[in-house]
Enzyme design. Structure first.
Site, short mmCIF file in Angstrom:
data_model
loop_
_atom_site.label_atom_id
_atom_site.label_comp_id
_atom_site.label_asym_id
_atom_site.label_seq_id
_atom_site.Cartn_x
_atom_site.Cartn_y
_atom_site.Cartn_z
CE1 TYR A 85 -9.26 -2.96 0.43
CE2 TYR A 85 -8.48 -0.93 -0.58
CZ TYR A 85 -8.26 -2.06 0.19
OH TYR A 85 -7.00 -2.28 0.74
CB THR A 98 -7.30 -6.69 9.44
OG1 THR A 98 -7.72 -7.77 8.59
CG2 THR A 98 -7.68 -5.38 8.78
CG HIS A 123 -4.94 -6.08 -0.48
ND1 HIS A 123 -6.15 -6.19 0.16
CD2 HIS A 123 -5.00 -6.89 -1.57
CE1 HIS A 123 -6.92 -7.04 -0.54
NE2 HIS A 123 -6.25 -7.46 -1.60
CD GLU A 134 -8.35 -8.83 -3.92
OE1 GLU A 134 -7.13 -9.02 -3.71
OE2 GLU A 134 -9.22 -8.87 -3.03
CE LYS A 139 -3.87 -2.25 2.39
NZ LYS A 139 -4.77 -2.21 3.57
NE ARG A 185 -6.00 -12.45 4.72
CZ ARG A 185 -6.83 -11.39 4.77
NH1 ARG A 185 -6.83 -10.49 3.78
NH2 ARG A 185 -7.64 -11.21 5.78
NE ARG A 201 -2.24 -6.07 6.88
CZ ARG A 201 -3.37 -6.61 6.45
NH1 ARG A 201 -3.91 -7.65 7.09
NH2 ARG A 201 -3.97 -6.11 5.38
CG ASN A 220 -3.61 -2.70 6.99
OD1 ASN A 220 -3.45 -2.19 5.89
ND2 ASN A 220 -4.64 -3.47 7.29
P1 DAT Z 1 -7.76 -7.05 5.09
O1 DAT Z 1 -6.98 -5.95 4.45
O2 DAT Z 1 -6.98 -7.72 6.19
O3 DAT Z 1 -8.34 -8.04 4.10
P2 DAT Z 1 -10.44 -5.94 5.29
O4 DAT Z 1 -10.69 -6.50 3.94
O5 DAT Z 1 -11.42 -6.26 6.37
O6 DAT Z 1 -8.99 -6.35 5.84
O7 DAT Z 1 -10.35 -4.37 5.21
C1 DAT Z 1 -9.68 -3.74 4.14
C2 DAT Z 1 -8.84 -2.60 4.68
O8 DAT Z 1 -9.67 -1.58 5.19
C3 DAT Z 1 -7.93 -3.00 5.85
O9 DAT Z 1 -6.70 -3.51 5.40
C4 DAT Z 1 -7.77 -1.71 6.59
C5 DAT Z 1 -9.08 -1.00 6.35
N1 DAT Z 1 -10.02 -1.20 7.46
C6 DAT Z 1 -10.70 -2.33 7.76
N2 DAT Z 1 -11.49 -2.17 8.84
C7 DAT Z 1 -11.29 -0.89 9.23
C8 DAT Z 1 -11.79 -0.08 10.29
N3 DAT Z 1 -12.69 -0.58 11.17
N4 DAT Z 1 -11.35 1.20 10.39
C9 DAT Z 1 -10.46 1.70 9.50
N5 DAT Z 1 -9.96 1.01 8.48
C10 DAT Z 1 -10.35 -0.26 8.34
MG MG Z 2 -9.79 -7.83 2.67
#
Ligand code: DAT
Ligand code: MG
Length: 149
Positions: free
Chosen positions: A49, A91, A115, A126, A9, A85, A102, A112
């Site tokens: 997303y 996350t 991705h 993706e 990222k 992962r 992370r 974080n």
């Molecule tokens: P991951 O990236 O582990 O697959 P995710 O798909 O649930 O996690 O979320 C995508 C991204 O969005 C994540 O890397 C960081 C951000 N994110 C997720 N939940 C969040 C939250 N509650 N507040 C702020 N950012 C968040």
């Molecule tokens: Mg995700």
């Protein structure tokens, strides 16, 4: 062989973690299949997303992910999705295994660093956002005999 989509990222790029992250994926034994340095368009970010549309963090997430260049990669290997992962960690960096990317380099949920696709199906979806079929390189590595039984 299973393929996964991984993306460093904008914060990972800015913090000079690109080499370190690629190094970890290589050393794990995963094979680099495609790589691109780019800045996401709003359309790419929204496609990426789409599962998070409507959540309270969505707008911030889109503006963050388009705020600077990223490194888009496809890595291939046995159980590549879950292997990636695990290398990344969970996350929220505050809760991630401290030996993970992370866990080692992050503090904040919204910064974080990396991705990784969460399933084989997500990886397929993706990869198609960032790469054309012909951009995925299939090749042999002699070292594979030392990585797989
Ligand atoms: P991951 O990236 O582990 O697959 P995710 O798909 O649930 O996690 O979320 C995508 C991204 O969005 C994540 O890397 C960081 C951000 N994110 C997720 N939940 C969040 C939250 N509650 N507040 C702020 N950012 C968040
Ligand atoms: Mg995700």
């Amino acid at each position: 062989m299973e393929k996964t989509y991984v993306m460093i990222k904008p914060d990972g790029v800015q913090r000079n973690l690109t080499g370190e992250i690629i190094n970890r994926f290589e050393k794990k034994g995963l094979k680099l299949t495609a790589m691109k340095f780019l800045r996401l368009s709003p359309e790419q970010a929204e496609a990426h997303y789409q599962e998070h549309v409507g959540k309270k963090f969505y707008d911030g997430l889109i503006s963050f992910i388009t705020s600077g260049p990223v490194v888009a990669m496809v890595w291939e290997g046995e159980n590549a999705v879950s292997a990636a992962r695990k290398l990344m960690g969970s996350t929220n960096p505050a809760e991630a295994d401290p030996a993970s990317i992370r866990g080692m380099y992050g503090l904040d949920l919204g910064r974080n660093i990396i991705h990784g696709a969460d399933s084989v199906e997500s990886a397929r979806r993706e990869i198609a956002i960032y790469f054309q079929t012909g951009e995925l390189i299939s090749y042999e590595k002699n070292i594979d005999q030392w990585i797989y039984e």
